[in-house]
Motif scaffolding. Structure first.
Motif, PDB file in Angstrom:
ATOM      1  N   GLN A  59       0.836  -1.208   0.000  1.00 23.70           N
ATOM      2  CA  GLN A  59       0.000   0.000   0.000  1.00 23.70           C
ATOM      3  C   GLN A  59       0.871   1.258   0.000  1.00 23.70           C
TER       4      GLN A  59
ATOM      5  N   TYR B 205     -11.910  -4.583   2.785  1.00 23.18           N
ATOM      6  CA  TYR B 205     -10.490  -4.645   2.399  1.00 23.18           C
ATOM      7  C   TYR B 205      -9.993  -6.068   2.043  1.00 23.18           C
TER       8      TYR B 205
ATOM      9  N   ASP C 104      -7.325  -9.302  -5.746  1.00 24.08           N
ATOM     10  CA  ASP C 104      -5.973  -9.019  -6.262  1.00 24.08           C
ATOM     11  C   ASP C 104      -5.249 -10.321  -6.607  1.00 24.08           C
TER      12      ASP C 104
ATOM     13  N   ASP D 118       1.878 -10.488   9.154  1.00 21.88           N
ATOM     14  CA  ASP D 118       0.572  -9.855   9.435  1.00 21.88           C
ATOM     15  C   ASP D 118      -0.454 -10.055   8.324  1.00 21.88           C
TER      16      ASP D 118
END
Ligand code: TYM
Length: 332
Positions: A9, A129, A136, A150
């Motif tokens: 990101q 999200y 994706d 994570d």
């Protein structure tokens, strides 16, 4: 040849946590795999962003990808929002995802806490999200997804969604495996080593940025929290500070923790930290230099144009297949 995909990101300048958990590994993996690495700007807007800042960070992140050694001849590099298939597939997956699955995501719970503490609302995008992330991945028939620790739960959800879709609608998606690095998968904060190092942390002493000046890097590492017994040993539970620094050292140099502990036996934390700081500076300084040069050139736009073209070709096919399976549109 197996296919690998990952993304970052542009929600802040990258830290050495992002580098060790993700980017450094992308560079190593690109030689032996068909790779897609992109910049997830649509994920970044799940929390408020300044538009000009975001634009700048997208470009800088592309420059950083290249400066770290990602080669556009080996890997497809692109921006998520330039490939509409990501949000198209995300919607179809959303309709096959339960609220309960999303409520269980630990990163969502953490982010809700953070946003609430800042007095900011929670967007529906923040909740969705993980479905966008699943899209994706599932768009591209991926074998492995290299990420830091994570993101493991998100990749597991992606696997569940793929399996469910395949069972309900027939074989459509490849079920991806998560790929977590042996070292540097969870780099912790320098001042609070029981929490993860994060690019969106408000206290800059908690992280080392990829763009920090050498003297800033030295200062941050030397002032990292350790403990009072002065023994260099790996014990995440009782000695989280020095264990984190050992992990960072090991991830930068590939020297094992055991070997580092043996080599630094009897040495104080000061010497260890000062050596580590020099190692980090030596790796980051040339990257920073290349990044500056790239930002002045046209290379970034050329790479992103070519990357979007290839990604769109692949994504379009998958979106059409999924629409067909779900009965959307007309039969042609
Ligand atoms: P993001 O942008 O938060 O982080 C990018 C990558 O850096 C890893 N990382 C860490 N690794 C070690 N120690 C840390 N302290 C640390 N902090 C972050 C992350 O695990 C990640 O690999 N949801 C993803 C982006 C994403 C994605 C995807 C990833 C969107 N779509 C598809 C893979 C595939 C994220 O927010 O990463």
């Amino acid at each position: 040849m197996s296919r690998i995909l990952s993304a970052i990101q542009p929600s802040g300048t990258l830290t050495i946590g992002n580098y060790l958990g993700a980017l450094k590994n992308f560079v190593e993996l690109q030689d032996e795999h068909d790779c897609l690495f992109f910049i997830v700007d649509q994920h970044a807007i799940t929390v408020p962003q300044d538009r000009l800042e975001l634009r700048k960070r997208i470009k800088e992140l592309t420059a950083l990808y290249l400066a770290c050694g990602l080669d556009p001849n080996k890997a497809t590099i692109f921006i998520q929002s330039e490939v509409p298939g990501h949000t198209q597939l995300a919607w179809m997956l959303t309709c096959n995802t339960s609220m309960g699955e999303l409520e269980r995501m630990t990163q969502y719970k953490d982010k809700v806490q953070k946003q609430t503490a800042k007095g900011q609302g929670i967007s529906a995008g923040l909740f969705m999200y993980p479905v966008l992330m699943a899209a994706d991945i599932l768009l591209y028939d991926v074998d492995f997804v290299p990420v830091g620790d994570d993101q493991k739960q998100h990749v597991e959800l992606t696997r569940d969604l793929a399996e469910r879709f395949n069972n309900r609608f027939g074989e459509t998606f490849k079920v991806p495996e998560v790929w977590i690095p042996k070292r540097g998968a969870r780099v912790m904060s320098l001042q609070e080593p029981t929490k993860k190092m994060s690019k969106s942390d408000d206290n800059p002493r908690n992280f080392v940025l990829m763009t920090d000046e050498p003297n800033v890097i030295r200062k941050k590492i030397k002032s990292a929290v350790t403990d009072s017994d002065g023994v260099i040993a790996y014990d995440r539970q009782n000695k989280p500070g020095i264990s984190n620094l050992l992990d960072i050292y090991s991830a930068f140099t590939s020297e094992s923790i055991e070997s580092l502990v043996a080599r630094y036996e009897g040495c104080g934390y000061g010497q260890f930290k000062s050596d580590l700081a020099e190692i980090v500076v030596a790796e980051l300084e040339p990257i920073q230099q290349r990044m500056k040069e790239l930002l002045k050139s046209n290379v970034i736009d050329e790479v992103l144009d070519a990357g979007a073209k290839r990604a769109n070709q692949l994504a379009f096919k998958k979106v059409k297949k999924v629409e067909h399976k779900m009965g959307l549109g007309r039969k042609k």
